[in-house]
Scaffold this active site. Sequence first.
Site, short mmCIF file in Angstrom:
data_model
loop_
_atom_site.label_atom_id
_atom_site.label_comp_id
_atom_site.label_asym_id
_atom_site.label_seq_id
_atom_site.Cartn_x
_atom_site.Cartn_y
_atom_site.Cartn_z
CG ASP A 19 -12.50 3.51 4.99
OD1 ASP A 19 -11.93 4.43 5.66
OD2 ASP A 19 -12.03 3.65 3.76
NE ARG A 32 -10.38 10.25 8.81
CZ ARG A 32 -9.66 9.17 7.95
NH1 ARG A 32 -10.14 8.21 7.47
NH2 ARG A 32 -8.39 10.00 7.59
CG HIS A 74 -1.72 1.27 1.37
ND1 HIS A 74 -3.01 1.41 0.53
CD2 HIS A 74 -1.66 2.38 1.84
CE1 HIS A 74 -3.33 2.44 0.76
NE2 HIS A 74 -2.64 3.13 1.53
CB SER A 119 -8.98 4.76 6.76
OG SER A 119 -9.34 4.73 5.39
CE LYS A 126 -9.29 1.92 2.82
NZ LYS A 126 -9.45 3.40 2.28
#
Length: 434
Positions: free
Chosen positions: A161, A168, A82, A183, A187
């Site tokens: 999320d 947010r 990620h 978050s 995922k």
Amino acid sequence: MRAVDIIARKRDGHTLTPAEIEFMVDGTVAGSVPDYQTAAWLMAIYLRGMRPEETAVLTERMRVSGDVFDLGSVPGIKVDKHSTGGVGDKVSLALAPLVAAAGVPVPMVSGRGLGHSGGTLDKLEAIPGFDVFRTEAEFRRQVAEVGCAIIGQTDNFVPADKRLYALRDVVACVESIPLITASIMSKKLASGADALVMDVKSGNGAFMKTDGDAAALAESLIATGRAMGKPVVALLTDMNQPLGRAIGNALETAEAIECLRGGGPADLREITLMLGAEMLVLGEKAKSPEEARATLTRLLDGGQALEKFRQMVRHQGGDPRVADDPGLMAKAPQVTVLRASTAGYVSRLDTAEIGRASNILGAGREKSADAVDHRVGLVMRVRLGDQVAEGDELLEIHHREGDGTLERCQAVLLPAIVIGDARPGVSPLIHRRM
Ligand code: URA
């Protein structure tokens, strides 16, 4: 239990119990906790923070709020990567097939462009026919058969999320380490990965502008992974200038293909090899990053990584011939060159603004419903520290004609590229490994 009491306890700096966190997450998704109370709770977390054990509970409850992909039937340790987001970051497109070619399955559920930073799905959709909408069963089959898949979120993927992020965004609570951690990790862990490599970007084109903030986020991601039994390695990497040369969807996909052919910009190749080496070690296909790097270099230069990319594209409905001819992707009708108005050194690049300039051309979205123009974008001709003469090429602008986007893009770019008298210090590509 009442939401108002939980909000008050976080407001006053207390540690929430797992039951309290679960009440708020479940209630937000079900609609029994109204948005104004969730928003107040998020602000209390933003201001007071969370202990690592609270962040882990929040992550887990968000993870199981919708579809959870079960890749248990796919042999091997599944490893995903990620990136916290930057400009010109097309690494996933080259990395997933490269690591899969080395025998480590890579299940990637990716996102679209966010703010000034681009999105992997938008880049892949520049390939004619490429389909990012896949069911869980198709995703699982592809990871088993090809070794990698890069898809978008299913409708019911981590709905907590979707709700929390949307709130947010409008109540100024995006830049919170526990909320970003939950978050991202909810995922990534719902997509079936057993281990993760995090590319935490640091610099003026990143979410985290300093190494201190980037390291704090990396620590939080690692601690949450540990609490959930998933190993996480993080590299802090430089985002004080765009990664590689290309910015914009088809241009970036073409550059990722260059990398898969053994070429491409040196920084893109280096970061792909560094992240890939960590993934091979986590996937137990190499004993050390050095051994992994030697394997990956062979697969990049020998064409096996490119072949894996071809297979992935074919499986997802795309035209696999792009692997040999990126020119099959649509091109912008015009290219305009931006030149240096004075001699000197490229002393500062405002990377976020360069990303925004590309979005103005149509490469990104202003609102989530906007369509992306895959053809447009920028190609950098200089890097930080380069010496330029007056009139030298700074970058190419690939644009549409007659719709004003070129002029608006140029207005953003001009102050974003600073040419000074002295050669600047340039930070290394990899700041730190954690
Ligand atoms: N990326 C995410 O997925 N979530 C955040 O909160 C920030 C970046």
